[in-house]
Design an enzyme around this catalytic site. Structure first.
Site, PDB file in Angstrom:
ATOM      1  N   SER A  51      43.843 -29.786  17.870  1.00 55.73           N
ATOM      2  CA  SER A  51      43.314 -30.807  18.590  1.00 55.73           C
ATOM      3  C   SER A  51      42.435 -32.014  17.748  1.00 55.73           C
ATOM      4  O   SER A  51      42.153 -32.743  18.247  1.00 55.73           O
ATOM      5  CB  SER A  51      42.519 -30.534  19.880  1.00 55.73           C
ATOM      6  OG  SER A  51      41.354 -29.887  19.252  1.00 55.73           O
ATOM      7  N   THR A 111      38.898 -32.000  21.454  1.00 53.95           N
ATOM      8  CA  THR A 111      38.175 -33.083  20.960  1.00 53.95           C
ATOM      9  C   THR A 111      37.051 -32.448  20.179  1.00 53.95           C
ATOM     10  O   THR A 111      36.925 -31.324  20.788  1.00 53.95           O
ATOM     11  CB  THR A 111      37.686 -34.188  21.887  1.00 53.95           C
ATOM     12  OG1 THR A 111      39.075 -34.791  22.201  1.00 53.95           O
ATOM     13  CG2 THR A 111      36.860 -35.142  21.153  1.00 53.95           C
ATOM     14  N   THR A 127      39.315 -36.556  16.889  1.00 54.27           N
ATOM     15  CA  THR A 127      40.343 -35.946  17.703  1.00 54.27           C
ATOM     16  C   THR A 127      41.709 -36.531  17.268  1.00 54.27           C
ATOM     17  O   THR A 127      41.863 -37.568  16.678  1.00 54.27           O
ATOM     18  CB  THR A 127      40.322 -36.283  19.293  1.00 54.27           C
ATOM     19  OG1 THR A 127      41.356 -35.476  20.003  1.00 54.27           O
ATOM     20  CG2 THR A 127      40.455 -37.642  19.371  1.00 54.27           C
ATOM     21  N   ARG A 143      49.493 -44.672  21.565  1.00 49.07           N
ATOM     22  CA  ARG A 143      48.428 -44.199  22.681  1.00 49.07           C
ATOM     23  C   ARG A 143      46.970 -44.111  21.972  1.00 49.07           C
ATOM     24  O   ARG A 143      46.965 -43.080  20.868  1.00 49.07           O
ATOM     25  CB  ARG A 143      48.704 -42.981  23.499  1.00 49.07           C
ATOM     26  CG  ARG A 143      47.674 -42.874  24.598  1.00 49.07           C
ATOM     27  CD  ARG A 143      46.823 -41.699  24.007  1.00 49.07           C
ATOM     28  NE  ARG A 143      45.912 -41.246  25.248  1.00 49.07           N
ATOM     29  CZ  ARG A 143      44.886 -40.219  25.141  1.00 49.07           C
ATOM     30  NH1 ARG A 143      44.567 -40.112  23.859  1.00 49.07           N
ATOM     31  NH2 ARG A 143      44.240 -40.101  26.134  1.00 49.07           N
ATOM     32  N   VAL A 144      45.920 -44.665  22.421  1.00 48.62           N
ATOM     33  CA  VAL A 144      44.757 -44.371  21.811  1.00 48.62           C
ATOM     34  C   VAL A 144      43.724 -43.863  23.194  1.00 48.62           C
ATOM     35  O   VAL A 144      43.908 -44.680  24.246  1.00 48.62           O
ATOM     36  CB  VAL A 144      43.904 -45.519  21.372  1.00 48.62           C
ATOM     37  CG1 VAL A 144      42.538 -45.453  20.901  1.00 48.62           C
ATOM     38  CG2 VAL A 144      44.968 -46.075  19.984  1.00 48.62           C
ATOM     39  N   GLY A 145      43.131 -42.941  22.816  1.00 48.92           N
ATOM     40  CA  GLY A 145      42.313 -42.223  24.075  1.00 48.92           C
ATOM     41  C   GLY A 145      40.568 -42.869  23.769  1.00 48.92           C
ATOM     42  O   GLY A 145      40.491 -44.046  23.252  1.00 48.92           O
ATOM     43  N   ASP A 146      40.061 -42.155  24.544  1.00 55.42           N
ATOM     44  CA  ASP A 146      38.559 -42.521  24.670  1.00 55.42           C
ATOM     45  C   ASP A 146      37.743 -42.271  23.345  1.00 55.42           C
ATOM     46  O   ASP A 146      36.654 -42.899  23.013  1.00 55.42           O
ATOM     47  CB  ASP A 146      37.986 -41.623  25.893  1.00 55.42           C
ATOM     48  CG  ASP A 146      37.834 -40.222  25.492  1.00 55.42           C
ATOM     49  OD1 ASP A 146      38.899 -39.644  25.143  1.00 55.42           O
ATOM     50  OD2 ASP A 146      36.805 -39.510  25.523  1.00 55.42           O
ATOM     51  N   THR A 156      34.698 -35.372  26.453  1.00 53.14           N
ATOM     52  CA  THR A 156      35.844 -34.514  26.028  1.00 53.14           C
ATOM     53  C   THR A 156      36.816 -34.546  27.412  1.00 53.14           C
ATOM     54  O   THR A 156      36.565 -34.800  28.365  1.00 53.14           O
ATOM     55  CB  THR A 156      35.596 -33.164  25.613  1.00 53.14           C
ATOM     56  OG1 THR A 156      36.631 -32.507  25.228  1.00 53.14           O
ATOM     57  CG2 THR A 156      34.791 -32.382  26.694  1.00 53.14           C
ATOM     58  N   GLY A 157      38.071 -34.436  27.163  1.00 53.90           N
ATOM     59  CA  GLY A 157      38.920 -34.250  28.331  1.00 53.90           C
ATOM     60  C   GLY A 157      39.920 -35.506  28.303  1.00 53.90           C
ATOM     61  O   GLY A 157      40.223 -36.122  27.216  1.00 53.90           O
ATOM     62  N   GLY A 193      41.154 -38.900  28.107  1.00 54.82           N
ATOM     63  CA  GLY A 193      40.487 -40.050  27.684  1.00 54.82           C
ATOM     64  C   GLY A 193      40.758 -41.077  28.783  1.00 54.82           C
ATOM     65  O   GLY A 193      39.797 -41.969  28.800  1.00 54.82           O
TER      66      GLY A 193
HETATM   67  N1  GLY Z   1      39.712 -37.185  24.771  1.00 51.98           N
HETATM   68  C1  GLY Z   1      40.507 -37.200  23.537  1.00 51.98           C
HETATM   69  C2  GLY Z   1      41.835 -38.020  24.163  1.00 51.98           C
HETATM   70  O1  GLY Z   1      41.855 -38.121  25.414  1.00 51.98           O
HETATM   71  O2  GLY Z   1      42.393 -38.704  23.378  1.00 51.98           O
END
Ligand code: GLY
Length: 334
Positions: free
Chosen positions: A96, A198, A216, A226-229, A249-250, A252
């Site tokens: 991850s 993450t 992450t 796609r880009v997360g948080d 974490t989790g 995004g």
């Molecule tokens: N928290 C990591 C993501 O959603 O990419």
């Protein structure tokens, strides 16, 4: 004679009314007092002279150790964050973060990372391929450019200009998992409730400087692009050295919609403890979307080194290291 808690609260409420304190401010104060006993045990020393790190998931134990080692060699809070992140980014077994991360649905490993210091300086990279240490690249964005965030090909070009080594991030193990996933190609985000996805890190150095980082490979089998948080300042990470820092974490998407880490720090600025601030930010998600199938956990540390962590569901844990003492703590949830 000692006043009972209730008498104290009643009298304080009257004074608050006389002073014109809003109901919200008063409720917050009362909740804080009432909830003190729910705060999970932490082996907190709360001394700015004792370097402290807290990081998401069990890989945080070794990460914190690397961070504290960097500190003992003269590093500051940013160096602690960077050393800790690099260790996990280089672990090819982890699915991850960094090398070995699970790819997107088209088979590309794309990385997101950010870093922030106690004065509000921030750097971030997202949708980066072929770079083993995206958090180090984010630090160079922060320190060497007038920008906060670089993405995709631009971030990769910056990495080449800095002579960051280029590597293939897709390991045989991750490729095998992706090929298995491709048989059904179920595009629902794969979010583990009880496994790291993450690493979010917060560090306090011997001079009381706070810093944070997050790195992450994002949600496994995400759509390409796609880009997360995690690289979003305020979502996956926020630090304000006057109050504290938070990381997430989790899933995004849930964190981004609620600007989660900023919210946690803002709640600490308003007076909540790190633990209560994490709880309130989790409840903000639970009150705004269905959460049966998604996990989010927040982790926070205030400027004195007190910490808190809370998640939607059970399973989230975090590593807390003060000097030579390390502990893996199960977060409260719900
Ligand atoms: N928290 C990591 C993501 O959603 O990419």
């Amino acid at each position: 004679m000692t006043k009972s808690r209730r008498t104290f609260l009643n009298e304080a409420a009257q004074i608050a009314g006389a002073l014109g304190l809003g109901r919200f401010a008063w409720n917050r104060f009362e909740n804080q007092l009432n909830a003190e006993s729910q705060t999970p045990p932490t082996h907190s020393i709360n001394s700015v002279s004792t370097p402290t790190m807290v990081s998401t998931w069990n890989h945080g134990i070794l990460a914190n150790q690397a961070g504290l080692e960097a500190q003992s060699q003269g590093g500051n809070a940013l160096d602690m964050i960077e050393a800790a992140a690099r260790l996990v980014e280089s672990d090819a077994e982890g699915l991850s973060v960094g090398i070995g991360g699970l790819p997107d649905r088209d088979g590309h490993v794309t990385l997101d990372a950010c870093i922030m210091d106690h004065t509000g300086n921030a750097g971030s990279v997202c949708f980066v391929q072929g770079v083993e240490h995206p958090l180090s690249l984010a630090r160079r964005v922060m320190e060497d450019t007038p920008h906060v965030m670089l993405s995709g090909a631009g971030a990769e070009q910056f990495a080449r200009e800095l002579d960051f080594p280029q590597i293939n991030l897709l390991t045989p193990k991750a490729q095998k998992a992706w090929e298995k996933w491709r048989i059904e190609s179920d595009y629902a985000p794969v979010i583990n409730r009880e496994n790291h996805d993450t690493i979010g890190l917060l560090a306090l150095d011997h001079e009381g400087r706070l810093a944070g980082g997050c790195t992450t490979s994002g949600v496994a089998y995400k759509m390409h692009g796609r880009v997360g948080d995690s690289p979003i300042i305020g979502a996956g990470l926020f630090v304000d050295g006057r109050y504290g820092g938070a990381t997430a974490t989790g899933l995004g998407e849930a964190v981004m919609r609620t600007v989660g880490s900023f919210l946690v720090v803002e709640l600490m600025r308003q007076g909540l403890s790190p633990q209560l601030a994490c709880e309130e930010a989790v409840h903000r998600i639970m009150n705004s979307m269905p959460t049966e199938d998604l996990q989010v956990g927040y982790l926070a540390m205030d400027r004195d080194g007190a910490i808190g962590g809370h998640a939607i569901h059970s399973g989230f844990n975090y590593a807390h290291t003060i000097g030579d003492e390390a502990a893996l703590i199960d977060a409260t949830h719900g």
